[in-house]
Each structure stands twice: as C-alpha cells, then as structure tokens.
Design a protein around this motif. Structure first.
Motif, PDB file in Angstrom:
ATOM      1  N   UNK A 234       0.816  -1.205   0.000  1.00 16.82           N
ATOM      2  CA  UNK A 234       0.000   0.000   0.000  1.00 16.82           C
ATOM      3  C   UNK A 234       0.857   1.266   0.000  1.00 16.82           C
ATOM      4  N   UNK A 235       0.553   2.161  -0.947  1.00 15.97           N
ATOM      5  CA  UNK A 235       1.218   3.454  -1.014  1.00 15.97           C
ATOM      6  C   UNK A 235       2.626   3.427  -1.570  1.00 15.97           C
ATOM      7  N   UNK A 236       3.075   2.272  -2.079  1.00 18.51           N
ATOM      8  CA  UNK A 236       4.437   2.167  -2.599  1.00 18.51           C
ATOM      9  C   UNK A 236       4.433   1.861  -4.094  1.00 18.51           C
ATOM     10  N   UNK A 237       5.532   2.221  -4.745  1.00 15.47           N
ATOM     11  CA  UNK A 237       5.685   1.966  -6.166  1.00 15.47           C
ATOM     12  C   UNK A 237       5.610   0.465  -6.453  1.00 15.47           C
ATOM     13  N   UNK A 238       5.031   0.129  -7.592  1.00 19.99           N
ATOM     14  CA  UNK A 238       4.917  -1.270  -8.001  1.00 19.99           C
ATOM     15  C   UNK A 238       6.218  -1.711  -8.660  1.00 19.99           C
ATOM     16  N   UNK A 239       7.170  -2.066  -7.821  1.00 16.79           N
ATOM     17  CA  UNK A 239       8.499  -2.455  -8.289  1.00 16.79           C
ATOM     18  C   UNK A 239       8.730  -3.946  -8.068  1.00 16.79           C
ATOM     19  N   UNK A 240       9.513  -4.544  -8.940  1.00 15.57           N
ATOM     20  CA  UNK A 240       9.883  -5.946  -8.786  1.00 15.57           C
ATOM     21  C   UNK A 240      11.220  -6.181  -9.468  1.00 15.57           C
ATOM     22  N   UNK A 241      11.665  -7.414  -9.446  1.00 18.84           N
ATOM     23  CA  UNK A 241      12.986  -7.739  -9.966  1.00 18.84           C
ATOM     24  C   UNK A 241      13.956  -7.946  -8.820  1.00 18.84           C
ATOM     25  N   UNK A 242      15.077  -8.577  -9.094  1.00 22.80           N
ATOM     26  CA  UNK A 242      16.059  -8.885  -8.054  1.00 22.80           C
ATOM     27  C   UNK A 242      16.536  -7.645  -7.324  1.00 22.80           C
ATOM     28  N   UNK A 243      16.591  -6.522  -8.050  1.00 28.44           N
ATOM     29  CA  UNK A 243      17.046  -5.260  -7.458  1.00 28.44           C
ATOM     30  C   UNK A 243      16.006  -4.157  -7.578  1.00 28.44           C
ATOM     31  N   UNK A 244      14.740  -4.561  -7.691  1.00 30.81           N
ATOM     32  CA  UNK A 244      13.651  -3.600  -7.890  1.00 30.81           C
ATOM     33  C   UNK A 244      13.916  -2.678  -9.077  1.00 30.81           C
ATOM     34  N   UNK A 245      14.528  -3.259 -10.114  1.00 29.69           N
ATOM     35  CA  UNK A 245      14.857  -2.463 -11.291  1.00 29.69           C
ATOM     36  C   UNK A 245      13.728  -2.419 -12.318  1.00 29.69           C
ATOM     37  N   UNK A 246      12.632  -3.151 -12.035  1.00 32.79           N
ATOM     38  CA  UNK A 246      11.501  -3.188 -12.952  1.00 32.79           C
ATOM     39  C   UNK A 246      10.252  -2.643 -12.274  1.00 32.79           C
ATOM     40  N   UNK A 247       9.297  -2.226 -13.080  1.00 35.83           N
ATOM     41  CA  UNK A 247       8.076  -1.679 -12.510  1.00 35.83           C
ATOM     42  C   UNK A 247       6.889  -1.872 -13.427  1.00 35.83           C
ATOM     43  N   UNK A 248       5.701  -1.606 -12.887  1.00 38.42           N
ATOM     44  CA  UNK A 248       4.455  -1.710 -13.646  1.00 38.42           C
ATOM     45  C   UNK A 248       3.986  -0.301 -14.004  1.00 38.42           C
ATOM     46  N   UNK A 249       3.715  -0.089 -15.286  1.00 35.92           N
ATOM     47  CA  UNK A 249       3.210   1.198 -15.751  1.00 35.92           C
ATOM     48  C   UNK A 249       1.894   0.963 -16.480  1.00 35.92           C
ATOM     49  N   UNK A 250       1.134   2.036 -16.662  1.00 36.35           N
ATOM     50  CA  UNK A 250      -0.123   1.965 -17.403  1.00 36.35           C
ATOM     51  C   UNK A 250       0.031   2.738 -18.701  1.00 36.35           C
TER      52      UNK A 250
END
Length: 345
Positions: A234-250
């Motif tokens: 909640x309230x945080x960027x939608x980041x993922x990947x081993x180093x949070x180098x990826x994200x979800x965009x619309x």
C-alpha cells in the motif's frame, strides 16, 4: 467477548496449536499455510476462544483439527455458508474458512460468491493447487485447459476459473494472494485479512506434492521468483525484480506493462503507486489478472482492501430498528398470537 488488552498476555504461535498429529503428506504446502495462520493469530494476539475455523471437504479442510480454537469440519462446499451462520450468530468471533479450489469453486461455488456478495466478516483461505488432491488427482475448476489428469486423460477441454475474477464479480471488498513457500508475505496477508471488516479472500498458490507437484514452480522457485512475481504494498511503487529495477506502468489504453526503469524512456516516476483502498476496482482487477494471460509478473500481497457495510452489522441494525417499532413479546405470546392459532368449531 471483548478482551482487556492491558491484562492480556502476548500469545505465541504454539498457543493456537492443539497438539494433534498433522496428517498431510510430507512436503505439502498445507503445512506452511497452517504455520503461517498460527503466526498471524499470534501477531493479532487474539484469544483462542475468540476464533472459529470452519472447513468443508478436502485436504485443506483438515486444518481445524490442528487448531486450539473453536472449529468445524463441515460438509462439501458448505464452509462459507456455515461460517456465515457462525458470524451472524456471534459477531464477536474471528471466523476463518479453510477451503480448496475444488471445495469452494465447484460444489461450493454459490456459497463462495454469495458470502462475498453479502460481505460477511469472514476470512476465506483458498488453497489453490489446481487439482483434487483428497479424491486422488482429478482436474479441478482452476486446472488449466488441456491439463491431463485421472479424469481428463486426454486433457481437459474446460476453461479454468480465476478466483480473483469471481471475487471481483461478486463485488468483493478484499482480495489478496500469496505463495505457500513465501511465509512472510503469507503471514502478512493473513494479518491484513483479519483487520479487514468484511469478506476477505486469500488465494494461496499451494503445492500438491503427490498429484500436481510443481504446479506453481514457474513463479515459486527462488531462482526467478523476484522476476516473475510482484509483492504489492500500500502506497508504494509497483516495483519488482532482483534489485527492484523493474516496474508496472499503465499505457494510454490503460493496459498494464512491465518495464525496466531507465530503458525505453521509462523512469521511476512512470511506475504506478499501489492503492488497495480505492473504491474503483478496475485497476485492482487488472493487477489480479497479471501473469495469467499476459507477460507480466503475478501479483501477490493485498490487491484490494476497501470498506463497505458488512452483512452482520446491517442485520443487527435491522433487528434493532424493527424492535423499536414493535412491542417486545414473549415466545408464548408469539405462539398464541391470532396469526398462529386456529379455533376448531
């Protein structure tokens, strides 16, 4: 049944174990779910007598036997209905439902969606291993099309249910997802579920080592879990990947897309911020479907968590309103009332 917190001791997971021998296959994901429930209840610090665990039929439905709480191993597919009765009769109880993808989505499908529609304050743990385990390996409502099993030797021709779609279609107020081997996120999800006022649906991607071993390995394996799943917060960027180098965009067409930050012109500012509390379920629905029909990570954690009136609160309110308008009568008055007595001549 309110407890004075100043006098209440801090419980530990063992306070919710009843000492019975756990009779699941070694390596079954059910063990992890049970342990996480013990941990979650300890974190919530609920008294054992304030809890009721209801189940239907299936491997998952043995869970009440291993709880030092009230419990009922009920009948096939009826756990949500019985839990509704328990919660309505005693709203002070924290009511949990242990059910499988076959128990709740096949014979129990109507009870499942109507409990959600009514927004009864119960916590539904849906063990999803995409197979009938207790009855020895038939395909279930969540088995993928083409899945080969004892009841579909040439592959099932049916389209599977997505539990999230059923939840959202029934106007669910809480939906979350976890993997059985990710104990921290599973425990956190259970705690969030208990704090939610209304029907909570927790889909747990659980492994059946005997009849469907490795069904979730493409996302559960530690070697690539970080790349193929995203834990929403909640309230945080939608980041993922081993180093949070990826994200979800619309995109402009409102389609979700997985991007690498710093590539193709995408920056951290483009990444969506998760808000599980917004009333509009459009984005929640899209997040819950990620990874099923698109090249996106599977969403884990609390996906939707909105407030709405609960069934038992509205029911109690209605009773109070009716009682104010009508004089209180005894049971004898009711039986001997003019509408209930016939005079024979």
């Amino acid at each position: 049944m309110e407890t004075n917190l100043t006098d209440q001791k801090q419980h530990t997971p063992k306070d919710y174990k009843n000492g019975s021998a756990v009779r699941w296959c070694p390596g079954c994901g059910d063990h992890a779910i049970l342990n996480c429930l013990h941990k979650a209840l300890a974190e919530l610090n609920l008294e054992p007598h304030e809890i009721a665990v209801i189940s239907g039929i299936g491997c998952s439905s043995r869970l009440p036997y291993y709880m030092n709480t009230y419990g009922m191993h009920s009948i096939h597919g009826r756990a949500s209905a019985i839990a509704t009765g328990v919660k309505t009769a005693n709203p002070a109880l924290s009511v949990w439902v242990a059910t499988g993808d076959g128990d709740s989505l096949a014979i129990g499908g109507n009870h499942f969606i109507h409990a959600i529609r009514r927004n009864v304050d119960i916590n539904i743990i849906l063990f999803n291993n995409k197979i009938y385990g207790l009855t020895k390996g038939q395909y279930s409502p969540t088995s993928e099309k083409g899945f080969i099993s004892k009841s579909s030797p040439y592959g099932t021709v049916e389209e599977p249910f997505n539990p999230a779609e059923l939840c959202f279609g029934a106007r669910g107020t809480f939906f979350g997802r976890a993997i059985d081997v990710d104990l921290k996120n599973l425990t956190d999800l259970m705690v969030a579920s208990a704090k939610h006022k209304g029907t909570s649906v927790m889909e747990v991607l659980q492994n059946c080592v005997i009849f469907n071993d490795g069904i979730h390995s493409k996302i559960a394996d530690k070697a690539f879990r970080a790349e193929r799943t995203i834990v929403l917060q909640q309230g945080k960027k939608m980041l993922f990947g081993a180093n949070n180098e990826k994200g979800i965009v619309a995109e402009k067409n409102l389609q979700l897309k997985a991007v690498t930050i710093g590539q193709d012109g995408y920056t951290l500012d483009d990444v969506l911020v998760h808000d599980a509390t917004t009333k509009d379920s459009t984005l929640h629905f899209k997040l819950a479907r990620m990874g099923y029909e698109n090249d996106l990570p599977v969403a884990l954690g609390v996906i939707r968590d909105v407030q709405a009136p609960t069934f038992e609160d509205e029911y109690e309110k209605q009773i109070e309103e009716v009682q104010k308008k009508m004089p209180k009568k005894t049971f004898t008055d009711f039986l001997m009332g003019s509408d209930n007595v016939w005079e024979l001549k």
